[in-house]
Write a protein that holds these residues in place. Structure first.
Motif, mmCIF file in Angstrom:
data_model
loop_
_atom_site.group_PDB
_atom_site.id
_atom_site.type_symbol
_atom_site.label_atom_id
_atom_site.label_comp_id
_atom_site.label_asym_id
_atom_site.label_seq_id
_atom_site.Cartn_x
_atom_site.Cartn_y
_atom_site.Cartn_z
ATOM 1 N N GLN A 212 -28.658 -28.434 3.850
ATOM 2 C CA GLN A 212 -28.402 -27.119 4.544
ATOM 3 C C GLN A 212 -28.499 -27.305 6.052
ATOM 4 N N ASP B 201 -25.546 -26.602 8.772
ATOM 5 C CA ASP B 201 -25.759 -25.467 9.671
ATOM 6 C C ASP B 201 -25.728 -25.906 11.022
ATOM 7 N N GLY C 72 -24.207 -20.027 8.358
ATOM 8 C CA GLY C 72 -23.423 -19.078 7.635
ATOM 9 C C GLY C 72 -22.308 -19.640 7.352
ATOM 10 N N LYS D 61 -22.680 -22.191 2.478
ATOM 11 C CA LYS D 61 -24.103 -21.996 1.563
ATOM 12 C C LYS D 61 -23.766 -23.114 0.462
ATOM 13 N N ARG E 171 -25.213 -25.434 -2.729
ATOM 14 C CA ARG E 171 -25.650 -25.381 -4.030
ATOM 15 C C ARG E 171 -25.233 -26.577 -4.876
#
Ligand SMILES: Cc1cc2nc3c(=O)[nH]c(=O)nc-3n(C[C@H](O)[C@H](O)[C@H](O)COP(=O)(O)OP(=O)(O)OC[C@H]3O[C@@H](n4cnc5c(N)ncnc54)[C@H](O)[C@@H]3O)c2cc1C
Length: 448
Positions: A240, A244, A250, A253, A255
């Motif tokens: 992540q 970023d 933002g 995201k 997962r």
């Protein structure tokens, strides 16, 4: 006859199907305790699609996969370009599947396993080969389960670290480039459009970033990020942070990270592909950089070349496996390494053109020591009319384990069980044939 295959990756599975559909007793063992779930080799080349048509798995592969996605190039948060790895081209009468097709390796393997199971063969997990010996007549293998197996042939399709290759003492020459490392894996990313792929990087360093390529059959992307000396963090938090950094906070995201690894490019070719009754195939015999998407495809082609030869069993036929496939692997390794260097140098144009990577131009012509199997180029597809007067494609008539005799406007009858009489001008043109010509097509779709 019976064959023991060590390794149930794409190579071992393809070989398993090739043998099982010829009624040969085959066991496919794998040391893994469960099937690997990562996408790894997700680019299926046109020639592999043709092989899959012959094996009867193409419909499922097309249904579950997708075309090569458009890549959106973002530099410092700005969309600067949109491009494809290779521009799609239209099918022609001789090349029915001209474009690469994307399907995660774990899905391709599942499709192959299901086909193998139709022939009554289940992959035996948690079963490693741990030793073997051979005489001129038989191979005796020791399995991790304690079982001793005797087989007519053993095939090591046991991957880059192949136990079988090492046990045979076959040199695996080449390089592992420690200066290049990549973070690779599969993750879902909320905020990104799953219909397209992405390259995120900074404007002042456009070659250092992260690629996100959509995987079919879910919402995951395969990610790939060159690592510039930094410590590799394979956790979702580390990934992540990387996204970023390159895409801007933002943007996505992450997962559902199911696979993540640090990969080093390896370019190696085994000195021999065979010792007596033991063969090696796929990554056990050659390992590739991922550029150009050749590794899995070359392994499938090895198995497709070897299957019918093992079934044939004549020494002079078996001997051609190494000559044909090692020559080809050396050529393919040159291509992938070349593309890898161009990638490192920032020249993506060769990859975009799909140069040399489709494996349609693989030829066994002019190879020494392949007699009596003097062979040629890939047999192209062509429209023909079958014995019942229906319009069909030659590839439909090639389907199955047999060889095919093409007879161009013959004047005499043939006793060949798979003779095809050809009158279509298009087929004459594709095969550069004259009336009266006869061309034998090997079971693996090469001109004999
Ligand atoms: C990140 C990444 C991306 C890639 N992208 C592409 C791509 O786009 N296109 C492409 O063509 N290729 C690609 N490849 C390469 C591709 O994944 C390999 O070439 C392919 O998996 C080789 O198949 P294989 O069946 O020969 O070997 P493997 O898939 O390595 O299978 C070998 C099997 O043997 C088993 N085994 C090992 N030792 C033993 C033992 N002693 N006894 C029994 N079983 C054993 C292993 O458990 C394994 O299941 C990529 C690879 C990576 C890592």
């Amino acid at each position: 006859m019976n064959v023991l295959i060590a390794g149930a990756g794409p190579t071992g599975l393809t070989l398993g199907i090739e043998l099982a559909r010829r009624g040969i007793a085959v066991r496919v063992i794998d040391k893994a305790t469960e099937f690997f779930d990562g996408s790894r080799g997700d680019g299926l080349q046109p020639r592999t699609l043709e092989v899959f048509e012959d094996l009867g798995v193409l419909d499922e592969v097309l249904k579950q996969g997708r075309s090569v996605p458009l890549m959106k190039i973002h530099l410092s948060g700005q969309l600067v370009d949109e491009r494809r790895m290779a521009e799609p081209v239209e099918p022609t009468a001789d090349i029915p599947y001209p474009n690469a097709w994307m399907l995660g390796q774990s899905r391709t393997e599942k499709i192959l396993r299901d086909k193998l199971a139709e022939y009554g063969v289940q992959v035996e997990l948690d079963t490693a080969i741990v030793g073997f010996s051979q005489t001129t007549d038989v191979v005796t293998a020791e399995l991790s389960t304690g079982e001793t197996v005797t087989a007519d042939y053993l095939v090591g399709a046991d991957g880059g670290k192949s136990f079988v290759r090492k046990q045979l003492g076959i040199a695996f020459e080449g390089t592992t480039d420690e200066s290049i490392r990549m973070l690779l894996g599969d993750v879902a990313a909320d905020g990104l459009d799953h219909e397209v792929g992405y390259w995120f990087a900074a404007k002042d360093n456009p070659m250092s970033g992260i690629a996100m390529t959509p995987l079919s059959g879910g919402d995951q992307f395969q990610f790939g990020a060159p690592l510039d000396g930094e410590d590799a963090d394979t956790s979702i938090e580390g990934l992540q942070a990387l996204v970023d950094n390159y895409a801007g906070p933002g943007t996505a995201k992450l997962r559902d990270l199911t696979w993540s690894t640090v990969w080093r490019p390896n370019v190696r070719l085994a000195e021999k592909f065979r010792v007596g009754r033991v063969f090696i195939a796929g990554d056990a015999a050659h390992v590739h950089p991922p550029t150009g998407g050749q590794g899995l495809n070359t392994g499938v082609q090895d198995a497709y070349n070897l299957g019918w030869k093992l079934a044939d069993g004549r020494e002079e036929v078996l001997a051609t496996y190494e000559t044909e496939r090692r020559t080809n692997a050396a050529r393919v390794l040159g291509i992938s390494e070349d593309l890898m260097q161009k990638h490192v140098d920032g020249d993506e144009s060769a990859l975009e053109r799909g140069e040399n990577t489709r494996q349609l131009d693989v030829s066994y012509r002019d190879l020494a020591d392949t007699r009596p199997l003097t062979s040629g180029d890939r047999a192209p597809d062509a429209p023909v009319v079958d014995a019942e007067g229906n319009k069909v494609r030659l590839f439909e008539l090639f389907r199955g384990p047999h060889e095919t005799l093409l007879r161009f406007s013959p004047t005499t009858p043939s006793t060949h069980p798979h003779a095809v009489e050809i009158t279509s001008p298009e087929a004459f043109a594709i095969y550069h044939a004259q009336p009266g010509d006869e061309i034998l097509i090997r079971p693996d779709g090469y001109l004999a």
